[in-house]
Design a protein around this motif. Structure first.
Motif, PDB file in Angstrom:
ATOM      1  N   LYS A   1     123.940 -26.798   9.208  1.00 22.68           N
ATOM      2  CA  LYS A   1     123.176 -27.582   8.242  1.00 22.68           C
ATOM      3  C   LYS A   1     124.040 -27.826   7.011  1.00 22.68           C
ATOM      4  CE  LYS A   1     118.391 -26.322   9.376  1.00 22.68           C
ATOM      5  NZ  LYS A   1     117.125 -25.776   8.830  1.00 22.68           N
ATOM      6  N   ILE A   2     124.020 -29.057   6.537  1.00 16.24           N
ATOM      7  CA  ILE A   2     124.748 -29.421   5.329  1.00 16.24           C
ATOM      8  C   ILE A   2     123.752 -29.973   4.323  1.00 16.24           C
ATOM      9  CG2 ILE A   2     126.513 -30.926   4.345  1.00 16.24           C
ATOM     10  CD1 ILE A   2     128.022 -30.761   6.925  1.00 16.24           C
ATOM     11  N   ASN A   3     123.677 -29.291   3.193  1.00 19.81           N
ATOM     12  CA  ASN A   3     122.698 -29.649   2.156  1.00 19.81           C
ATOM     13  C   ASN A   3     121.289 -29.711   2.730  1.00 19.81           C
ATOM     14  OD1 ASN A   3     124.780 -29.764   0.312  1.00 19.81           O
ATOM     15  ND2 ASN A   3     124.962 -31.990   0.373  1.00 19.81           N
ATOM     16  N   GLY A   4     120.987 -28.754   3.627  1.00 17.60           N
ATOM     17  CA  GLY A   4     119.650 -28.636   4.189  1.00 17.60           C
ATOM     18  C   GLY A   4     119.366 -29.513   5.383  1.00 17.60           C
ATOM     19  N   ARG A   5     120.322 -30.353   5.803  1.00 19.76           N
ATOM     20  CA  ARG A   5     120.092 -31.283   6.913  1.00 19.76           C
ATOM     21  C   ARG A   5     120.888 -30.843   8.135  1.00 19.76           C
ATOM     22  NH1 ARG A   5     122.339 -36.207   8.710  1.00 19.76           N
ATOM     23  NH2 ARG A   5     123.946 -36.073   7.082  1.00 19.76           N
ATOM     24  N   LEU A   6     120.217 -30.740   9.280  1.00 20.33           N
ATOM     25  CA  LEU A   6     120.883 -30.369  10.523  1.00 20.33           C
ATOM     26  C   LEU A   6     121.796 -31.506  10.967  1.00 20.33           C
ATOM     27  CD1 LEU A   6     121.178 -28.390  12.918  1.00 20.33           C
ATOM     28  CD2 LEU A   6     119.242 -29.562  13.991  1.00 20.33           C
TER      29      LEU A   6
ATOM     30  N   TYR B   1     129.547 -28.931  -0.917  1.00 21.16           N
ATOM     31  CA  TYR B   1     128.400 -28.936  -0.015  1.00 21.16           C
ATOM     32  C   TYR B   1     127.880 -27.515   0.199  1.00 21.16           C
ATOM     33  CZ  TYR B   1     130.015 -33.641   1.219  1.00 21.16           C
ATOM     34  OH  TYR B   1     130.412 -34.959   1.183  1.00 21.16           O
ATOM     35  N   ASN B   2     126.577 -27.414   0.373  1.00 22.75           N
ATOM     36  CA  ASN B   2     125.970 -26.149   0.774  1.00 22.75           C
ATOM     37  C   ASN B   2     125.898 -26.137   2.301  1.00 22.75           C
ATOM     38  OD1 ASN B   2     124.634 -23.657   0.624  1.00 22.75           O
ATOM     39  ND2 ASN B   2     122.642 -24.664   0.782  1.00 22.75           N
ATOM     40  N   VAL B   3     126.703 -25.290   2.923  1.00 25.64           N
ATOM     41  CA  VAL B   3     126.803 -25.251   4.381  1.00 25.64           C
ATOM     42  C   VAL B   3     126.073 -24.014   4.900  1.00 25.64           C
ATOM     43  CG1 VAL B   3     128.365 -25.197   6.355  1.00 25.64           C
ATOM     44  CG2 VAL B   3     129.020 -26.439   4.286  1.00 25.64           C
ATOM     45  N   GLU B   4     125.173 -24.223   5.847  1.00 29.65           N
ATOM     46  CA  GLU B   4     124.448 -23.124   6.484  1.00 29.65           C
ATOM     47  C   GLU B   4     124.752 -23.124   7.977  1.00 29.65           C
ATOM     48  OE1 GLU B   4     120.193 -22.603   4.843  1.00 29.65           O
ATOM     49  OE2 GLU B   4     120.657 -24.740   4.595  1.00 29.65           O
ATOM     50  N   ILE B   5     124.914 -21.935   8.529  1.00 31.97           N
ATOM     51  CA  ILE B   5     125.121 -21.785   9.968  1.00 31.97           C
ATOM     52  C   ILE B   5     124.078 -20.795  10.480  1.00 31.97           C
ATOM     53  CG2 ILE B   5     126.723 -20.975  11.737  1.00 31.97           C
ATOM     54  CD1 ILE B   5     128.974 -22.138  10.153  1.00 31.97           C
ATOM     55  N   LEU B   6     123.252 -21.264  11.427  1.00 32.48           N
ATOM     56  CA  LEU B   6     122.086 -20.506  11.874  1.00 32.48           C
ATOM     57  C   LEU B   6     122.091 -20.386  13.392  1.00 32.48           C
ATOM     58  CD1 LEU B   6     119.530 -22.505   9.697  1.00 32.48           C
ATOM     59  CD2 LEU B   6     120.657 -20.370   9.055  1.00 32.48           C
TER      60      LEU B   6
END
Length: 461
Positions: free
Chosen positions: A74-79, A94-99
Motif C-alpha cells: 500500500k502506498i499512501n493508503g492505496r493498495l 510516500y508512506n509505504v505499508e506492507i501487509l
C-alpha cells in the motif's frame, strides 16, 4: 570488347549500390540498437514512463520486496501491488505499508528520488510464532560462541548422574535443525564442581578454557572430553589467553580499518560497547562524550537511507553507524558504564603501519585478564557479545537489532523504524539469542514454577 566493358561497368555499379545498401542498413541497425539501448536504460531508470495520467519523466523506482514474499503493498493508503514488485513513482515522500495475513504489519516513510532505486527490504514477523523445545533437563550458565554457531550450557537435572555436565548446542543450519540435539562435551564429577566453573571460548570457537575450583582444562567443543585424558593447563593459562587476545586484536584491527578515521577515533577513545554487525559494514557503539560528527565522512552512495539521522552524540547514546551510507542513527539512551564493566576495543592503533605482536609487546595482550577467573571470563564473554551487557544485539541480517524489555523480545530496524514484538511471555535471565540464519530466536524460560528453565526456539517463519 565494348559490350564486355559496358557489362563490367554495370556490374561494378550494381556492386557499389549493393555495398552502399549493406553499409546503410548496418549503420541504420546500429543506430536503432543504440537508440533502443538508450531508451531501455532511461526507461529502467524511471524516464519515459507512460502512465494513466499521461507521460511522466524522471520518475524514481520503488523495489517493494519482503521476506516472506506475496504481501500486499500500500502506498499512501492505496493498495497498488504485491511483493516482490518494482513500482515507478514520481519523486516524493510516500508512506509505504506492507501487509500479509498472519504477519505483523510493516510501514515506513520512504523518499523516492529521480532515477534511483529505493528498496523496502521488509522483514515480516509472524503474529503467533510457535515454540519448539531445544532442551528438556534444564540449561544454566549459557555462553554463546564467538562465531554465533554454538551455545555452551550446564545441566544438573539428568536422572543419570553421568549425563549431567557441560553441553554444546549446535546452531548450524540443516534440513532438520531441531532434530540435532545438544551433545555432552564433559561429564560432571564430584571433583570438578562444574556448576561453579568459569568458561571462556577461544576466538575460533573450537576450544573452551574451563576454570574449576580445583583445576583448569582445555576442552574441544566438537566432541566429548574424557576427564582422565585432560591435562591441567593452569601453568600456561595466562599465555593462552594472551594468544587468544592477540588473535582478537588482529581481527578487530582488520575490520575497523574499513571505517572512517573519525569513527575509529570515537570508537576507541570516546565510546564503549562497540560491536560490528555480522557483515562488518555497520558499527553499534555507546558514546561516552559530547561530540559532533562531520556532516560528510565518506561520499554518499545513491539511494541511501532517507530516515532522520543523528550526527550530534551525547553520553549514553547508543548509535549505529553505516560505513557505506555514512549514516548515524540513535537507537536508545542508557547510563554510561564504568571502564571496568564496559567493553573497550582492543585495536587502538588501527591505522598504524605495524600491528603489535605478542612477542614484541607481551603486556599489550593482558587487557581482558582480570584478577579473578570469573571477571576474566566475563570480560571475554562481554567482548564477544552484547548479550552480557543486557543491551541491543545484532540480528543476523545486519539490518535489525534484537533487544528485550521486562516480558518482551523485540526487533527493530537499524534506522529505528518498525519496532516489532516477536515474543511476549516469561523470560529467564533476559536470555535471547538469534539463530544464525535469522529464522528463529532462542529464549530461556520455564512455564512451570517446579521445572528448571530450558531453551526454546521461537519460530519466525
Amino acid at each position: 570488347m565494348g559490350v564486355i566493358c559496358m557489362a563490367s561497368c554495370c556490374y561494378n555499379t550494381r556492386m557499389v549500390q549493393s555495398v552502399n545498401k549493406r553499409v546503410f542498413y548496418t549503420a541504420l541497425s546500429g543506430v536503432v540498437i543504440l537508440l533502443g539501448a538508450i531508451v531501455a536504460i532511461q526507461y529502467a531508470k524511471g524516464n519515459f514512463r507512460v502512465t494513466n495520467a499521461g507521460f511522466r519523466a524522471n520518475t524514481g523506482l520503488l523495489s517493494a520486496n519482503s521476506f516472506p514474499t506475496g504481501a500486499q503493498v500500500k502506498i499512501n493508503g492505496r493498495l497498488v501491488s504485491a511483493t516482490d514488485d518494482t513500482l515507478y513513482l514520481e519523486p516524493d515522500t510516500y508512506n509505504v505499508e506492507i501487509l500479509k495475513d498472519g504477519y505483523q504489519p510493516w510501514s515506513k516513510q520512504l523518499q523516492i528520488s529521480s532515477e534511483l532505486v529505493t528498496q523496502t527490504d521488509a522483514l515480516l514477523f509472524p503474529i503467533a510464532p510457535s515454540l519448539s523445545t531445544l532442551t528438556f533437563t534444564g540449561a544454566e550458565h549459557l555462553l554463546p560462541s564467538p562465531d554465533g554457531l554454538k551455545i555452551l550450557y550446564f545441566t544438573a537435572s539428568m536422572s543419570a548422574e553421568q549425563k549431567n555436565g557441560l553441553y554444546v548446542l549446535d546452531l548450524t543450519s540443516s534440513p532438520f535443525p531441531l532434530q540435532k540435539g545438544p551433545r555432552q562435551i564433559l561429564a560432571d564429577t564430584s571433583g570438578l564442581d562444574l556448576e561453579h566453573a568459569q568458561a571462556t571460548w577461544s576466538p575460533d570457537s573450537s576450544e573452551i578454557l574451563l576454570t574449576t575450583p580445583n583445576r583448569e582444562l582445555l576442552l574441544q567443543a566438537d566432541r566429548k572430553n574424557e576427564l582422565a585424558s585432560l591435562s591441567d593447563v593452569s601453568f600456561r593459562r595466562k599465555q593462552l589467553l594472551a594468544e587468544w587476545e592477540e588473535e582478537m586484536y588482529l581481527r578487530e584491527r582488520q575490520f575497523m580499518k574499513e571505517f572512517p578515521k573519525e569513527i575509529v577515533a570515537i570508537a576507541t577513545q570516546s565510546a564503549q560497547n562497540a560491536y560490528l554487525s555480522p557483515d562488518k559494514k555497520r558499527l553499534m557503539y555507546t558514546a561516552t562524550a559530547d561530540l559532533e560528527l562531520p556532516s560528510i565522512l565518506v561520499p554518499a552512495i545513491p539511494a541511501r537511507s532517507t530516515q532522520s539521522e543523528t550526527r550530534t552524540l551525547v553520553p549514553g547514546g547508543i548509535y549505529i553507524y553505516d560505513r557505506e551510507e555514512d549514516t548515524n542513527f540513535q537507537v536508545a539512551t542508557v547510563a554510561v558504564e564504568s571502564l571496568e564493566l564496559s567493553k573497550q576495543l582492543l585495536a587502538d592503533d588501527v591505522f598504524s603501519n605495524t600491528p603489535r605482536t605478542l612477542e614484541a609487546s607481551p603486556s599489550a595482550f593482558h587487557t581482558l585478564q582480570a584478577t579473578t577467573s570469573a571477571e576474566t571470563a566475563h570480560k571475554f564473554a562481554r567482548y564477544h557479545s552484547p548479550l552480557f551487557g543486557n543491551s541491543y544485539q545484532w540480528f543476523p541480517d545486519s539490518s535489525h537489532l534484537l533487544y528485550t524489555t521486562d516480558t518482551e523480545v523485540r526487533v527493530v530496524s537499524y534506522d529505528t523504524t518498525n519496532p516489532t514484538t516477536v515474543y511476549s511471555g516469561p523470560l529467564s535471565a533476559n536470555f535471547v539469542y538469534p539463530w544464525p540464519d535469522g529464522k528463529r530466536l532462542i529464549i530461556l524460560t520455564s512455564f512451570s514454577p517446579s521445572a528448571p528453565a530450558n531453551l526454546y526456539a521461537v519460530e519466525l517463519e
